[in-house]
Scaffold this motif. Structure first.
Motif, PDB file in Angstrom:
ATOM      1  N   ILE A  34     -38.205  99.686 -10.552  1.00 20.54           N
ATOM      2  CA  ILE A  34     -37.387  98.649  -9.937  1.00 20.54           C
ATOM      3  C   ILE A  34     -37.235  97.648 -11.078  1.00 20.54           C
ATOM      4  O   ILE A  34     -35.579  97.836 -11.667  1.00 20.54           O
ATOM      5  N   GLY A  35     -38.560  97.245 -11.159  1.00 26.73           N
ATOM      6  CA  GLY A  35     -37.857  96.279 -12.895  1.00 26.73           C
ATOM      7  C   GLY A  35     -37.484  96.518 -14.182  1.00 26.73           C
ATOM      8  O   GLY A  35     -36.154  96.342 -14.434  1.00 26.73           O
ATOM      9  N   THR A  36     -37.307  98.175 -14.377  1.00 27.10           N
ATOM     10  CA  THR A  36     -37.141  98.320 -15.715  1.00 27.10           C
ATOM     11  C   THR A  36     -35.712  98.282 -15.470  1.00 27.10           C
ATOM     12  O   THR A  36     -34.356  98.386 -14.781  1.00 27.10           O
ATOM     13  N   GLY A  37     -35.145  97.099 -16.489  1.00 24.44           N
ATOM     14  CA  GLY A  37     -33.826  96.683 -16.821  1.00 24.44           C
ATOM     15  C   GLY A  37     -33.572  95.868 -16.088  1.00 24.44           C
ATOM     16  O   GLY A  37     -32.473  94.489 -16.655  1.00 24.44           O
ATOM     17  N   ALA A  38     -33.987  95.127 -15.031  1.00 23.18           N
ATOM     18  CA  ALA A  38     -33.444  94.045 -14.690  1.00 23.18           C
ATOM     19  C   ALA A  38     -33.907  92.897 -15.646  1.00 23.18           C
ATOM     20  O   ALA A  38     -35.281  92.802 -16.372  1.00 23.18           O
ATOM     21  N   ASP A  39     -33.527  91.304 -15.555  1.00 21.94           N
ATOM     22  CA  ASP A  39     -33.760  90.183 -16.559  1.00 21.94           C
ATOM     23  C   ASP A  39     -34.814  89.745 -16.124  1.00 21.94           C
ATOM     24  O   ASP A  39     -35.663  89.268 -17.302  1.00 21.94           O
ATOM     25  N   VAL A  40     -35.398  89.710 -14.974  1.00 27.13           N
ATOM     26  CA  VAL A  40     -36.962  88.976 -14.666  1.00 27.13           C
ATOM     27  C   VAL A  40     -37.003  89.446 -13.440  1.00 27.13           C
ATOM     28  O   VAL A  40     -36.922  90.271 -12.631  1.00 27.13           O
ATOM     29  N   PRO A  96     -37.919  96.424 -23.097  1.00 29.69           N
ATOM     30  CA  PRO A  96     -38.621  95.058 -24.115  1.00 29.69           C
ATOM     31  C   PRO A  96     -37.787  94.385 -23.141  1.00 29.69           C
ATOM     32  O   PRO A  96     -37.958  92.491 -23.351  1.00 29.69           O
ATOM     33  N   ALA A  97     -36.656  93.694 -22.692  1.00 35.37           N
ATOM     34  CA  ALA A  97     -35.826  92.969 -22.445  1.00 35.37           C
ATOM     35  C   ALA A  97     -35.841  92.403 -21.714  1.00 35.37           C
ATOM     36  O   ALA A  97     -36.261  90.951 -21.330  1.00 35.37           O
ATOM     37  N   THR A  98     -37.152  92.840 -20.538  1.00 36.54           N
ATOM     38  CA  THR A  98     -37.368  92.590 -19.006  1.00 36.54           C
ATOM     39  C   THR A  98     -38.621  91.820 -19.470  1.00 36.54           C
ATOM     40  O   THR A  98     -39.027  91.595 -19.903  1.00 36.54           O
ATOM     41  N   ARG A  99     -38.268  89.951 -18.543  1.00 37.75           N
ATOM     42  CA  ARG A  99     -39.246  89.232 -18.668  1.00 37.75           C
ATOM     43  C   ARG A  99     -40.356  89.302 -17.242  1.00 37.75           C
ATOM     44  O   ARG A  99     -39.940  89.173 -16.284  1.00 37.75           O
ATOM     45  N   VAL A 100     -41.561  89.286 -17.610  1.00 35.52           N
ATOM     46  CA  VAL A 100     -42.335  89.191 -16.229  1.00 35.52           C
ATOM     47  C   VAL A 100     -42.987  88.325 -15.979  1.00 35.52           C
ATOM     48  O   VAL A 100     -43.713  87.547 -16.854  1.00 35.52           O
ATOM     49  N   ILE A 101     -43.107  87.612 -15.256  1.00 34.10           N
ATOM     50  CA  ILE A 101     -43.514  86.279 -14.287  1.00 34.10           C
ATOM     51  C   ILE A 101     -44.874  86.739 -14.042  1.00 34.10           C
ATOM     52  O   ILE A 101     -44.186  87.819 -12.973  1.00 34.10           O
ATOM     53  N   VAL A 102     -45.732  86.209 -13.703  1.00 27.81           N
ATOM     54  CA  VAL A 102     -47.045  87.155 -12.883  1.00 27.81           C
ATOM     55  C   VAL A 102     -47.429  86.047 -12.314  1.00 27.81           C
ATOM     56  O   VAL A 102     -47.725  84.477 -12.075  1.00 27.81           O
ATOM     57  N   VAL A 103     -47.673  86.011 -10.203  1.00 30.46           N
ATOM     58  CA  VAL A 103     -47.845  84.802  -9.475  1.00 30.46           C
ATOM     59  C   VAL A 103     -49.075  85.282  -9.011  1.00 30.46           C
ATOM     60  O   VAL A 103     -49.706  86.414  -9.238  1.00 30.46           O
TER      61      VAL A 103
END
Length: 198
Positions: free
Chosen positions: A14-20, A44-51
């Motif tokens: 789902i996250g592939t292509g997302a901004d964040v 590569p442009a997707t930014r991941v924030i871990v919680v």
């Protein structure tokens, strides 16, 4: 685009292509170490924030090394989460240096070999302040240089370190001993109780 995933594999899809993407470090299917690495590889442009629940969660350090752009605590207020998303999307700061220092400090055993780093003294200054979570404006004020000059130094630092982004540069700074818990290595600057530096 917005979506919600039930496990790590689905989060990558789902996250592939997302901004964040906000991603738990403890997930079924694909853990919080593998999922950020795979997502960043695919997008590569997707930014991941871990919680995470715990500030000293060892998985967080691994997730940052795997490609996550930063992390927030699950108990963080909504306004802090929104600000985290804004900062990561703008690629302007590392999240969040206080907790990052606490996680990084026990990892001397995982430090990289101390190969020569071909950074100028000013680039080293900028790298240290990146690792403390300062954005370009804050670095400019601290070092008494223009914001455009900071941007140039940041680009040079990332290029010379082969770092993908500011977070990876910060992780390298800790691993190479340029920054360590409580001080800026080689500067004698110590953290005050308010979290600022002197």
């Amino acid at each position: 685009m917005a979506g919600e995933a039930a496990d790590g594999r689905e989060a990558v899809e789902i996250g592939t292509g997302a901004d964040v993407v906000l991603m738990d470090v403890r997930m079924p299917g694909m853990d919080g170490l593998t999922a950020p690495r795979e997502l960043v590889r695919r997008s590569p442009a997707t930014r991941v924030i871990v919680v995470t629940t715990f500030e000293n969660d060892q998985l967080v350090w691994g997730a940052l090394r795997a490609g996550a752009a930063g992390y927030v605590l699950k108990r963080a207020p909504a306004a802090e989460l929104v600000e985290a998303i804004r900062l990561v999307h703008a690629r302007d700061a590392v999240l969040f240096p206080d907790a990052l220092r606490r996680i990084a400090s026990p990892h001397s055993g995982t430090a990289r070999p101390h190969a020569p780093i071909e950074l100028t003294p000013r680039e080293l200054d900028v790298l240290r302040h990146i690792a403390l979570g300062q954005n370009n404006t804050e670095i400019a004020v601290t070092l008494h240089i223009t914001r455009e000059t900071v941007k140039t130094h940041v680009r040079n630092v990332l290029d010379k370190l082969g770092a993908r982004d500011r977070t990876q540069a910060a992780v390298l700074a800790y691993e190479l001993g340029l920054v360590f818990a409580g001080t800026l290595a080689g500067t004698g600057a110590e953290e005050r109780r308010d979290g600022r530096w002197r």
